[in-house]
Design an enzyme around this catalytic site. Structure first.
Site, PDB file in Angstrom:
ATOM      1  N   LYS A   1       0.835  -1.212   0.000  1.00  8.68           N
ATOM      2  CA  LYS A   1       0.000   0.000   0.000  1.00  8.68           C
ATOM      3  C   LYS A   1       0.867   1.258   0.000  1.00  8.68           C
ATOM      4  O   LYS A   1       0.635   2.182  -0.762  1.00  8.68           O
ATOM      5  CB  LYS A   1      -0.925   0.019   1.227  1.00  8.68           C
ATOM      6  N   THR A   2       1.833   1.271   0.887  1.00 10.49           N
ATOM      7  CA  THR A   2       2.682   2.454   0.972  1.00 10.49           C
ATOM      8  C   THR A   2       3.506   2.586  -0.310  1.00 10.49           C
ATOM      9  O   THR A   2       3.724   3.681  -0.818  1.00 10.49           O
ATOM     10  CB  THR A   2       3.586   2.375   2.221  1.00 10.49           C
TER      11      THR A   2
ATOM     12  N   ASP B   1      -1.992   7.841   3.619  1.00  9.51           N
ATOM     13  CA  ASP B   1      -1.560   6.509   4.082  1.00  9.51           C
ATOM     14  C   ASP B   1      -2.232   6.204   5.431  1.00  9.51           C
ATOM     15  O   ASP B   1      -2.636   7.124   6.140  1.00  9.51           O
ATOM     16  CB  ASP B   1      -0.024   6.489   4.246  1.00  9.51           C
ATOM     17  N   GLU B   2      -2.331   4.948   5.794  1.00 12.69           N
ATOM     18  CA  GLU B   2      -2.890   4.520   7.089  1.00 12.69           C
ATOM     19  C   GLU B   2      -4.261   5.170   7.346  1.00 12.69           C
ATOM     20  O   GLU B   2      -4.529   5.691   8.425  1.00 12.69           O
ATOM     21  CB  GLU B   2      -1.927   4.888   8.236  1.00 12.69           C
TER      22      GLU B   2
ATOM     23  N   GLN C   1      -5.660  -3.239  10.749  1.00  9.68           N
ATOM     24  CA  GLN C   1      -4.550  -2.583  11.455  1.00  9.68           C
ATOM     25  C   GLN C   1      -4.995  -1.300  12.141  1.00  9.68           C
ATOM     26  O   GLN C   1      -4.185  -0.423  12.431  1.00  9.68           O
ATOM     27  CB  GLN C   1      -3.407  -2.273  10.484  1.00  9.68           C
TER      28      GLN C   1
ATOM     29  N   ARG D   1       5.075  -7.227  10.965  1.00  8.04           N
ATOM     30  CA  ARG D   1       6.267  -6.382  10.764  1.00  8.04           C
ATOM     31  C   ARG D   1       7.447  -7.231  10.310  1.00  8.04           C
ATOM     32  O   ARG D   1       8.453  -6.715   9.832  1.00  8.04           O
ATOM     33  CB  ARG D   1       6.672  -5.637  12.054  1.00  8.04           C
TER      34      ARG D   1
HETATM   35  P1  ATP Z   1       1.649  -2.079   5.964  1.00 10.19           P
HETATM   36  O1  ATP Z   1       0.231  -2.549   5.952  1.00 10.19           O
HETATM   37  O2  ATP Z   1       2.450  -2.799   6.970  1.00 10.19           O
HETATM   38  O3  ATP Z   1       1.763  -0.594   6.019  1.00 10.19           O
HETATM   39  P2  ATP Z   1       2.064  -1.934   3.140  1.00 10.19           P
HETATM   40  O4  ATP Z   1       0.854  -2.531   2.533  1.00 10.19           O
HETATM   41  O5  ATP Z   1       2.141  -0.471   3.176  1.00 10.19           O
HETATM   42  O6  ATP Z   1       2.282  -2.558   4.568  1.00 10.19           O
HETATM   43  P3  ATP Z   1       4.631  -1.789   1.901  1.00 10.19           P
HETATM   44  O7  ATP Z   1       5.368  -1.370   3.092  1.00 10.19           O
HETATM   45  O8  ATP Z   1       4.334  -0.804   0.864  1.00 10.19           O
HETATM   46  O9  ATP Z   1       3.300  -2.543   2.366  1.00 10.19           O
HETATM   47  O10 ATP Z   1       5.345  -3.025   1.199  1.00 10.19           O
HETATM   48  C1  ATP Z   1       5.802  -4.148   1.936  1.00 10.19           C
HETATM   49  C2  ATP Z   1       7.113  -4.660   1.354  1.00 10.19           C
HETATM   50  O11 ATP Z   1       6.862  -5.275   0.092  1.00 10.19           O
HETATM   51  C3  ATP Z   1       8.090  -3.554   1.100  1.00 10.19           C
HETATM   52  O12 ATP Z   1       9.384  -4.039   1.381  1.00 10.19           O
HETATM   53  C4  ATP Z   1       7.943  -3.277  -0.379  1.00 10.19           C
HETATM   54  O13 ATP Z   1       9.098  -2.737  -0.926  1.00 10.19           O
HETATM   55  C5  ATP Z   1       7.648  -4.657  -0.926  1.00 10.19           C
HETATM   56  N1  ATP Z   1       6.838  -4.638  -2.162  1.00 10.19           N
HETATM   57  C6  ATP Z   1       5.630  -4.078  -2.317  1.00 10.19           C
HETATM   58  N2  ATP Z   1       5.176  -4.284  -3.573  1.00 10.19           N
HETATM   59  C7  ATP Z   1       6.118  -4.982  -4.232  1.00 10.19           C
HETATM   60  C8  ATP Z   1       6.243  -5.504  -5.570  1.00 10.19           C
HETATM   61  N3  ATP Z   1       5.298  -5.355  -6.478  1.00 10.19           N
HETATM   62  N4  ATP Z   1       7.358  -6.193  -5.875  1.00 10.19           N
HETATM   63  C9  ATP Z   1       8.319  -6.379  -4.937  1.00 10.19           C
HETATM   64  N5  ATP Z   1       8.276  -5.914  -3.690  1.00 10.19           N
HETATM   65  C10 ATP Z   1       7.177  -5.222  -3.324  1.00 10.19           C
HETATM   66 MG    MG Z   2       2.259   0.881   4.791  1.00 10.97          MG
END
Ligand code: ATP
Ligand code: MG
Length: 760
Positions: A51-52, A238-239, A269, A618
């Site tokens: 997402k981020t 975000d969040e 979350q 995490r």
């Molecule tokens: P959270 O819910 O904990 O905030 P999130 O959904 O925001 O998580 P991110 O932090 O954006 O998730 O991504 C999680 C990990 O996966 C990061 O290390 C990111 O670089 C990696 N990632 C995300 N998308 C891809 C992709 N398409 N290919 C490879 N790595 C990815």
């Molecule tokens: Mg995130």
């Protein structure tokens, strides 16, 4: 192979479209969320699904495709650190800096907007943003001005009430009648209004105002709102699951213009319900923005299959959730290590176990930066901090102070320092009026004046001053009480073990009571920290040993860029990721936290479970959950049972190492031994006093006055006419060291300090 051959055999590819390289590292669903640049978009997806990353790439994409200039983008992150990281990443992606972007937390952006239009909401552009201490001081003044007993209706309670109202977007006029409550017999709203008036008069705003005043600005000045609606062509958040009502209203107003709003979040979350966050905001998105594109991301890129399986199995026990599928696709089908669940004997073994594992990983060249210890409550960090210091592993505490730097710990230690070293003026100043003893600035100034002019410590000066009439009777007797308390505790300190003494001091001084009566959100945490301190002291034979230890522990300094283990609460870990995550204290009462359940029942339990889900997710490669069978609470051994969350973890994703390396007989024996060894140590080195240089001045009648060297005032003899600031003119009747008996013309017979009179 020659260059020509390459040129002829491989045709030069067409230059990629400007944004293609941005999309290259996204999966199909993520790409959709980025390319749907226009119109409302909601990305509702589980942890670690990118997402981020989507938000970051989307920002870069908008800039790269020239849909907007940096100044036309509003991006909200949960912390300032997250904002900085995002700015750095975007600059990396598009190859130029992103100056001018409105990127930051709600508060930071709210403040920036308010500064530009302060006069429209009754402030000047240089208004001060009050921190919580200032805010509280002001609220107390408001309560006193309204002639309400602050002891009965504490300022902290009102501060909490007002900030909840602000979170909900309620100005004093908007507080619904049924929510007024019984604070000061229903006067909270009036006090809230007085408080706002005082803020305006002071040209100040508190944190809640940064959004609330923005809302006022937008609703009362359509032109200003319209201007921002046009300006912010793209809004990204975000969040989103943790926004409160006033943040939500603020976003909705701003997004009504271009309607290019993209929010990302995960209902599983949502962990700030206790601070007014409303997970409903995310569920309502499609109603607020009809025709919204909703993107669900299901592939988790962060964690191994075992970690994800454990976390998903756990969160499935929550009833109040949308439910999502999550999968992970490791390149070689590797499931990774199962989540390790480790039972230990007590918290000391817990810290030791974590320390050993960290050292083991370090030997295998793992970076400390990639490891985190995530605790449920702040007090839990102490045992780990001390263990890490002992084994020489650097660490940082994120989003909080290190244990011994916390206010309540510093206060308590100031008491102990004062017992150990009565001339410790810094310690004296810290606690003489904490808790409140009515020894306000005026009394203290008198005290400082005497101490300074005589070159004595504050405590010695106090001992003299209480023999005189310098302070009004009430103040004098409370100062005397304080001195007597100190003397008694000091005498006890020669026979009592430090932890027992600590309890006595904290109770009898009223310090514990002060926090028990405090209704702020931080108060329970502070009480827990104090208990933890008492517990920690049990390991020392003398108070002096303990204080030495503290000064060593406090001395550990670290730079921000070093390789260090990360220690923080689960709440501060949101959005972050680490290779290895330690999750200690998974015991009923600790986690789930008993108070959360007592106060919010089932909803509280579900929020705790979401916090557990945040914790496990995490971890990228390694998650280690620990629980202790015993924890000392308030100096008492307490048997704890493993957290229900452990039972809820699907068994095929965990392995258990219960009580590994724990030999019951041996450990009990050594416990017994150390209990027996506990000394009652008499005859300890007595406290020493600073020798004050003074010379005696002898008078004709044989009396003497000791005049500290450097003190310039004349010293009167019996019969001298003198002037005293407070009591006026009088005549010296008797001299007892530095104390004079004076018959004042108006005030009658008083005992005063020699330095406060001038011969006339
Ligand atoms: P959270 O819910 O904990 O905030 P999130 O959904 O925001 O998580 P991110 O932090 O954006 O998730 O991504 C999680 C990990 O996966 C990061 O290390 C990111 O670089 C990696 N990632 C995300 N998308 C891809 C992709 N398409 N290919 C490879 N790595 C990815
Ligand atoms: Mg995130």
């Amino acid at each position: 192979m020659s260059q020509t051959e390459i040129a002829t055999s491989t045709p030069t590819p067409a230059a990629p479209a400007p944004a293609d390289h941005l999309l290259a590292h996204l999966n199909e669903a993520q790409r959709q969320a980025v390319e749907a640049a226009d119109g409302p978009v909601l990305v509702l997806a589980g942890a670690g699904t990118g997402k981020t990353r989507v938000l970051t790439v989307r920002l870069a994409y908008i800039l790269q495709t020239r849909r907007a200039m940096p100044g036309q983008i509003l991006a909200v992150t949960f912390t300032n650190k997250a904002a900085r990281e995002m700015a750095g990443r975007i600059a990396g992606l598009i190859g130029r800096p992103t100056d001018g972007m409105w990127l930051g937390t709600f508060h930071a952006i709210g403040a920036r907007i308010l500064r530009r239009h302060a006069e429209l909401v009754g402030l000047k552009s240089n208004f001060t943003i009050l921190d919580t201490d200032d805010q509280l001081r002001l609220i107390k003044q408001v309560i006193e001005a309204a002639r309400i007993d602050e002891k009965r209706w504490p300022g902290r309670v009102l501060a909490a009430i007002i900030s909840r109202w602000k979170d909900k977007g309620w100005t004093p006029e908007k507080v619904p009648a049924e929510d007024v409550g019984d604070f000061a017999h229903g006067k909270a709203v009036e006090l809230y209004k007085d408080y706002q008036d005082r803020l305006t008069a002071l040209n100040a705003a508190d944190f809640g105002d940064l959004l609330l005043l923005c809302l006022k600005l937008f609703t009362e000045h359509e032109d200003v709102l319209a201007d921002y609606q046009r300006r912010f062509r793209y809004i990204l958040v975000d969040e989103y699951q943790d926004t409160n009502v006033s943040q939500y209203l603020w976003l909705r107003l701003l997004a009504q213009g271009e309607r290019n709003i993209c929010c990302v979040g995960d209902d599983d979350q949502s962990i700030y319900g206790w601070r007014g966050a409303e997970v409903g905001n995310i569920l309502r998105f499609e109603d607020d923005f009809p025709g919204a594109t909703v993107v669900r991301l299901e592939r988790n890129y962060r964690s191994t299959a075992h970690i994800l399986g454990a976390a998903s199995g756990l969160i499935a026990h929550n009833q109040d959730r949308l439910g999502k599928t999550l999968f992970t696709e490791p390149p070689d089908g590797d499931q990774g290590e199962p989540v390790h669940v480790q039972g230990v004997w007590d918290e000391a073994e817990e810290a030791r176990t974590v320390g050993e594992k960290i050292e083991e990983l370090q030997r295998q060249d793992h970076l400390l930066n990639h490891m985190a210890i995530l605790v449920r409550a702040g007090y839990q960090t102490r045992a780990f901090e001390e263990r890490l210091i002992t084994i020489g592993v650097p660490y940082r505490v994120i989003g909080g102070l290190r244990f011994y730097e916390r206010q309540e710990i510093r206060d308590a230690i100031a008491y102990f320092r004062l017992l150990n070293q009565p001339d410790d003026d810094l310690a004296f100043q810290r606690v003489v009026n904490t808790p409140k003893r009515g020894l306000g600035d005026k009394s203290l100034q008198t005290l400082y004046a005497v101490a300074r002019s005589r070159g004595q410590s504050l405590l010695t000066a106090s001992q003299m001053i209480v023999e005189t009439d310098e302070l009004p009777p009430q103040r004098r007797s409370s100062l005397r009480g304080f001195i007597e308390d100190l003397a008694r505790w000091r005498a006890q300190s020669t026979t009592m073990p430090p932890s027992e003494l600590a309890e006595v001091v904290l109770d009898e001084s009223g310090y514990t009571m002060m926090w028990m009566q405090d209704k702020s959100v931080q108060a329970p945490g502070r009480l827990e920290n104090l208990k933890e301190l008492v517990r920690a002291m049990a390991e020392f034979e003398t108070l002096a040993d303990f204080l030495d230890h503290v000064s060593l522990v406090m001395d550990v300094e670290t730079g921000p860029d070093e390789d260090m283990v990360n220690v923080m609460t689960l709440h501060s870990a949101k959005g972050l990721e680490f290779e290895t995550v330690f999750l200690p204290g998974w015991e009923e009462g600790v986690f789930p936290n008993q108070m959360a359940i007592d106060e919010n029942g089932y909803a509280g339990l579900e929020e705790e479970r979401r916090l557990a889900y945040v914790g496990i997710t995490r971890a990228k490669t390694r998650a280690i959950i620990l629980y202790a069978g015993n924890r000392t609470v308030h100096g008492q051994w307490q048997n704890n049972i493993p957290s229900r969350f452990i039972d809820e973890l699907p068994t095929d994703h965990i392995d258990r190492g219960d009580h590994a390396g724990y030999d019951i007989e041996q450990d009990e024996e050594s416990l017994w031994e150390s209990a027996m060894r506990r000394p009652s140590f008499g005859g300890r080195q007595s406290n020493y006093y600073r020798v004050v240089e003074a010379r005696a001045k002898r008078f004709d009648d044989g009396s003497e006055v000791y005049v500290p060297v450097g003190q310039g005032r004349g010293v009167p003899a019996i019969g001298t006419r003198v002037f005293h600031q407070k009591f006026g003119y009088g005549e010296v009747q008797a001299i007892d060291g530095n104390k004079l008996d004076i018959a004042f013309d108006k005030a009658g017979d008083k005992k005063v300090m020699a330095e406060f009179v001038e011969p006339v």
